[in-house]
Design an enzyme around this catalytic site. Structure first.
Site, mmCIF file in Angstrom:
data_model
loop_
_atom_site.group_PDB
_atom_site.id
_atom_site.type_symbol
_atom_site.label_atom_id
_atom_site.label_comp_id
_atom_site.label_asym_id
_atom_site.label_seq_id
_atom_site.Cartn_x
_atom_site.Cartn_y
_atom_site.Cartn_z
ATOM 1 N N ASN A 69 0.851 -1.183 0.000
ATOM 2 C CA ASN A 69 0.000 0.000 0.000
ATOM 3 C C ASN A 69 0.892 1.241 0.000
ATOM 4 O OD1 ASN A 69 0.664 0.700 2.742
ATOM 5 N ND2 ASN A 69 -0.929 -0.689 3.475
ATOM 6 N N GLU A 86 3.267 1.618 3.051
ATOM 7 C CA GLU A 86 4.326 0.612 3.043
ATOM 8 C C GLU A 86 5.368 0.917 1.979
ATOM 9 O OE1 GLU A 86 1.554 -3.190 4.448
ATOM 10 O OE2 GLU A 86 1.717 -2.633 2.340
ATOM 11 N N ASP A 119 -6.334 -8.226 0.128
ATOM 12 C CA ASP A 119 -6.319 -9.637 -0.289
ATOM 13 C C ASP A 119 -7.105 -9.822 -1.587
ATOM 14 O OD1 ASP A 119 -4.986 -10.298 2.114
ATOM 15 O OD2 ASP A 119 -6.903 -10.497 3.161
#
Length: 319
Positions: free
Chosen positions: A205, A208, A266
């Site tokens: 993301n 991150e 996910d």
């Protein structure tokens, strides 16, 4: 409407081919437990401080972490094999049954506990989350995990492999090296990505990705090469992919009504892997992942996105 028509055609291409595609997912599996609670009263049990009392009947369970990525792949129609570590406990037994019910071929490794996240919802808002986990530590049977991955690599017939890292302890360099025999898509954790060296795609993301860039600026190793794609998700703003060093292609977010964002990452990884297994171009893979993520946030709880959900997301985008 031109963009919408293209996304519909792209989604149809992936879904039409999905049944002939196989993907192997390895990583940190967990159980997501959802409890819709009702506020009853305040208690003074905590040394006179007010403490809410919540009645929590009838919890619901869902596959989480790497298991959620696998569930999304299976829901899209992809033949899916999963390797992850669980314990011989009630939540581990539940996961085995849930994978079977979801048409996921599950090869469990041995861990000291089954990671479980419980979210308590009160009045349409999350009041509390508590996690049952302590890190696998020395309790993970690493040789058995490696043998499970090796068996799955041989038997699954997968065209693509996914590693889903939630920092719970499944990640091992020996496992990544085995999986690099296939195109490997990694959902990463942490700022040091050197353990993922050899991966085809590293997904992060925006926060991150920024932390990794700062790590590299401090002298850390940047493992990305011209053969490694970096995919960054940015919530409602969509996704982007680095095709070559500093050559970015951006895919705008779909303006859909948001119910819940748990598990959307996910779902995005599942969409990315499904499209990659179908042989689409990298940008097209990100576009499809973006559609799957949009469908995911329209659903309550930890959800596995199905073709009908994709149609609903595109319909919402078209209104």
């Amino acid at each position: 409407m031109e963009v919408l028509d293209r996304l519909r055609a792209l989604s149809q291409r992936v879904l039409a081919r999905a049944a002939d595609r196989r993907v192997l997912v390895v990583g940190d599996v967990m159980v997501d437990r959802w409890v819709n609670g009702e506020f009853v009263k305040e208690s003074g049990e905590l040394s006179g401080r007010p403490c809410p009392v919540i009645r929590c009947p009838n919890p619901q369970y869902a596959l989480g972490g790497a298991a959620n990525a696998a569930a999304n792949l299976a829901a899209l129609g992809v033949r899916t094999t999963l390797v992850g570590a669980i314990a011989k406990d009630p939540m581990g037994d539940w996961m085995i049954g849930a994978c079977e019910a979801s048409d996921i071929e599950f090869w469990p490794a041995r861990a000291p506990l089954t990671v479980t996240k419980t979210r308590v919802i009160v009045a349409d808002g999350m009041a509390l989350r508590y996690d049952v986990e302590s890190g696998y530590g020395d309790g993970l049977d690493v040789p058995f995990l490696e043998s499970r991955v090796a068996h799955a690599m041989r038997s699954s017939g997968a065209q693509v492999a996914v590693f889903s890292d939630y920092g719970k302890g499944t990640l091992r360099r020996s496992v990544i090296e085995q999986m690099c025999e296939l195109p490997l898509l990694v959902d990463q954790k942490g700022d040091d990505w050197s353990v993922y060296d050899g991966a085809t795609v590293i997904k992060a993301n925006s926060q991150e990705s920024l932390e990794h860039d700062k790590f590299v600026e401090r002298g850390g190793v940047d493992v990305r090469s011209c053969k490694t794609y970096k995919v960054v998700t940015n919530g409602a703003h969509g996704m982007c992919i680095e095709l070559n060093r500093n050559e970015w292609v951006r895919v705008g977010g779909l303006p859909v009504p948001v119910c819940n964002t748990v598990g959307a990452g996910d779902s995005a990884m599942a969409g990315l892997a499904a499209a990659w297994a179908c042989g689409l171009e990298p940008r097209e893979c990100v576009e499809f992942a973006n559609v799957v993520a949009a469908a995911s946030v329209m659903l309550p709880g930890t959800a596995a996105v199905r073709p009908a959900d994709i149609a609903a997301a595109l319909g919402a985008y078209g209104r």
